[in-house]
Scaffold this motif. Structure first.
Motif, short mmCIF file in Angstrom:
data_model
loop_
_atom_site.label_atom_id
_atom_site.label_comp_id
_atom_site.label_asym_id
_atom_site.label_seq_id
_atom_site.Cartn_x
_atom_site.Cartn_y
_atom_site.Cartn_z
N LEU A 1 74.81 96.09 -23.37
CA LEU A 1 73.49 96.37 -22.78
C LEU A 1 72.83 95.12 -22.22
O LEU A 1 71.94 95.20 -21.37
N LEU A 2 73.24 93.95 -22.70
CA LEU A 2 72.63 92.70 -22.23
C LEU A 2 72.86 92.48 -20.74
O LEU A 2 72.15 91.72 -20.10
N LEU A 3 73.88 93.13 -20.19
CA LEU A 3 74.15 92.97 -18.76
C LEU A 3 73.39 94.00 -17.92
O LEU A 3 73.65 94.15 -16.73
N ASP A 4 72.45 94.69 -18.56
CA ASP A 4 71.63 95.70 -17.86
C ASP A 4 72.45 96.72 -17.06
O ASP A 4 72.24 96.88 -15.86
N PRO A 5 73.38 97.37 -17.71
CA PRO A 5 74.19 98.36 -16.97
C PRO A 5 73.39 99.63 -16.70
O PRO A 5 72.33 99.84 -17.30
N LYS A 6 73.91 100.45 -15.79
CA LYS A 6 73.29 101.76 -15.54
C LYS A 6 74.10 102.84 -16.24
O LYS A 6 73.60 103.92 -16.53
N ILE A 7 75.37 102.52 -16.47
CA ILE A 7 76.26 103.46 -17.17
C ILE A 7 76.96 102.68 -18.27
O ILE A 7 77.39 101.55 -18.05
N ILE A 8 77.06 103.30 -19.44
CA ILE A 8 77.88 102.67 -20.46
C ILE A 8 78.92 103.67 -20.96
O ILE A 8 78.61 104.85 -21.14
N MET A 9 80.14 103.18 -21.10
CA MET A 9 81.25 104.05 -21.49
C MET A 9 81.74 103.61 -22.86
O MET A 9 81.99 102.43 -23.09
N LEU A 10 81.86 104.57 -23.77
CA LEU A 10 82.25 104.26 -25.15
C LEU A 10 83.53 105.01 -25.48
O LEU A 10 83.56 106.25 -25.37
N ASP A 11 84.57 104.28 -25.85
CA ASP A 11 85.84 104.91 -26.18
C ASP A 11 85.93 105.10 -27.68
O ASP A 11 86.04 104.12 -28.42
N GLU A 12 85.86 106.32 -28.13
CA GLU A 12 85.95 106.68 -29.56
C GLU A 12 85.04 105.82 -30.44
O GLU A 12 85.51 105.18 -31.39
N PRO A 13 83.72 105.82 -30.18
CA PRO A 13 82.85 104.92 -30.94
C PRO A 13 82.70 105.28 -32.42
O PRO A 13 82.29 104.43 -33.19
N THR A 14 83.04 106.51 -32.79
CA THR A 14 82.85 106.89 -34.20
C THR A 14 84.17 107.06 -34.94
O THR A 14 84.17 107.40 -36.12
N ALA A 15 85.29 106.80 -34.23
CA ALA A 15 86.58 106.92 -34.92
C ALA A 15 86.58 105.90 -36.05
O ALA A 15 86.10 104.78 -35.89
N ARG B 1 70.41 106.53 -24.34
CA ARG B 1 70.04 107.60 -23.40
C ARG B 1 68.55 107.53 -23.09
O ARG B 1 68.14 107.67 -21.94
N GLU B 2 67.73 107.28 -24.13
CA GLU B 2 66.27 107.18 -23.91
C GLU B 2 65.91 106.05 -22.95
O GLU B 2 64.90 106.10 -22.27
N ARG B 3 66.73 105.02 -22.91
CA ARG B 3 66.49 103.91 -21.98
C ARG B 3 66.78 104.32 -20.54
O ARG B 3 66.62 103.53 -19.62
N GLY B 4 67.32 105.54 -20.36
CA GLY B 4 67.56 106.06 -19.02
C GLY B 4 68.96 105.78 -18.50
O GLY B 4 69.25 105.99 -17.33
N LEU B 5 69.84 105.27 -19.37
CA LEU B 5 71.20 105.01 -18.93
C LEU B 5 72.01 106.30 -18.93
O LEU B 5 71.66 107.26 -19.62
N GLY B 6 73.08 106.30 -18.17
CA GLY B 6 74.07 107.36 -18.28
C GLY B 6 75.10 106.90 -19.29
O GLY B 6 75.47 105.72 -19.30
N VAL B 7 75.53 107.81 -20.16
CA VAL B 7 76.51 107.44 -21.19
C VAL B 7 77.73 108.35 -21.06
O VAL B 7 77.58 109.56 -20.92
N ILE B 8 78.92 107.74 -21.05
CA ILE B 8 80.15 108.54 -21.13
C ILE B 8 80.79 108.21 -22.47
O ILE B 8 81.01 107.04 -22.78
N ILE B 9 81.03 109.23 -23.25
CA ILE B 9 81.63 108.99 -24.57
C ILE B 9 82.93 109.78 -24.68
O ILE B 9 82.97 110.96 -24.35
N ILE B 10 83.98 109.07 -25.09
CA ILE B 10 85.25 109.74 -25.39
C ILE B 10 85.27 109.99 -26.88
O ILE B 10 84.98 109.08 -27.66
N SER B 11 85.59 111.21 -27.29
CA SER B 11 85.69 111.44 -28.72
C SER B 11 86.62 112.62 -29.01
O SER B 11 86.69 113.57 -28.22
N HIS B 12 87.32 112.52 -30.12
CA HIS B 12 88.13 113.65 -30.59
C HIS B 12 87.33 114.47 -31.60
O HIS B 12 87.78 115.52 -32.04
N ASN B 13 86.16 113.97 -31.99
CA ASN B 13 85.38 114.63 -33.03
C ASN B 13 84.34 115.56 -32.40
O ASN B 13 83.31 115.12 -31.88
N MET B 14 84.63 116.87 -32.46
CA MET B 14 83.76 117.85 -31.78
C MET B 14 82.36 117.91 -32.39
O MET B 14 81.39 118.20 -31.70
#
Ligand SMILES: Nc1ncnc2c1ncn2[C@@H]1O[C@H](COP(=O)(O)OP(=O)(O)OP(=O)(O)O)[C@@H](O)[C@H]1O
Ligand SMILES: [Mg+2]
Length: 273
Positions: free
Chosen positions: A166-180, A198-211
């Motif tokens: 987040l320090l690079l002020d992105p507009k989208i952040i992508m997380l690969d299996e952040p809770t595995a 999300r509240e900061r207004g970013l778009g988030v893409i999250i990959i997860s196997h945990n439904m």
């Protein structure tokens, strides 16, 4: 390093749009004609079985792989993500599964590694203040920013990795299996953090196997199967539909299995969004 809010799309505006993205590795088609849209202030979950193409898609967006064909529109312009540096510069940040943190360095050093606030004379105080401010904004539970990464829990490490991106002020952040590999409490902490992002207004893409995690945090659930789009769902879509879309089982086959189990005819509910 303050966030330039003028640059940030309004909540609900499309930040990223992929059209007909394909990626071949020699004879292997890892992705075929993928469509994906991410809006500001939206969490999109990318789900699918092993080999569905999730990581390949993330790598295309991170500038690691070049698509074989298709277009990527970012904040209204067509872009080419020819390198990871270009993706970051545009505002697409990725937290890969291995997190890439330095165990022996403390939280502040890890947050600023490679983008120190004044490279020629490390301004430790300013960096520490910025680190605390960011972690407080994210309601992160880190005992001390002078703690080495090695002594933090898995959830806290994930938090540091997300804060770092987040320090690079992105507009989208992508997380690969952040809770595995995280326990229940740590998972809840990371899901809370995703909500803060999300509240900061970013778009988030999250990959997860945990439904369960996906349903808890995602606004939309995009299913990939064998490298293709195979349905878009909402968190209240039925589990049967979601599982059928992920596994490729036909709805009838799933219904028959449920009928066998319950003895009652199965009515499909919760159509794909
Ligand atoms: N560098 C590569 N070279 C050749 N084939 C690749 C490469 N990367 C991925 N693939 C192939 O592309 C397909 C999609 O793989 P990918 O890793 O994107 O799937 P995934 O959805 O992330 O799976 P998982 O849930 O197991 O991580 C697979 O058939 C895989 O073998
Ligand atoms: Mg993968």
């Amino acid at each position: 390093m303050s966030r330039d809010v003028k640059d940030m799309p309004e909540r609900g505006e499309t930040i990223l749009r992929l059209s007909n993205i394909s990626k071949n590795f020699g004879a292997v088609s890892a992705l075929t004609d993928i469509e994906l849209e991410v809006k500001a202030g939206e969490v999109v979950a990318l789900v699918g079985d092993n080999g569905a193409g999730k990581s390949t898609l993330i790598k295309v967006l991170a500038g690691v792989h070049q698509p074989s064909s298709g277009t990527i529109e970012f904040c209204g312009s067509n872009v080419t993500l020819e390198s990871p540096g270009k993706a970051l510069e545009l505002g697409i940040a990725t937290v890969f599964q291995d997190l890439a943190l330095c165990e022996n360095l403390d939280v502040v050093a890890n947050l600023f590694l490679g983008h120190e606030m004044s490279p020629w004379s490390l301004d430790e105080v300013a960096m520490e203040v910025r680190a605390w401010t960011l972690l407080r904004e994210l309601a992160a539970r880190i005992p001390s920013v002078r703690e080495p990464i090695a002594s933090l829990s898995g959830g806290q490490r994930q938090t540091v990795a997300i804060a770092r991106s987040l320090l690079l002020d992105p507009k989208i952040i992508m997380l690969d299996e952040p809770t595995a590999a995280l326990g229940v409490a740590q998972t809840a902490e990371v899901l809370n953090l995703i909500e803060r992002v999300r509240e900061r207004g970013l778009g988030v893409i999250i990959i997860s196997h945990n439904m369960e995690d996906v349903r808890a945090v995602a606004d939309r659930i995009v299913v990939l199967r064998l490298g293709r789009n195979n349905g878009v769902f909402t968190p209240d879509s039925s589990n049967q539909d979601l599982v059928a879309s992920i596994t490729g089982a036909t709805e009838n086959a799933v219904s028959r299995r449920i009928e066998r189990k319950t003895g009652a005819p199965h009515e499909t509910s919760g159509r794909p969004a």
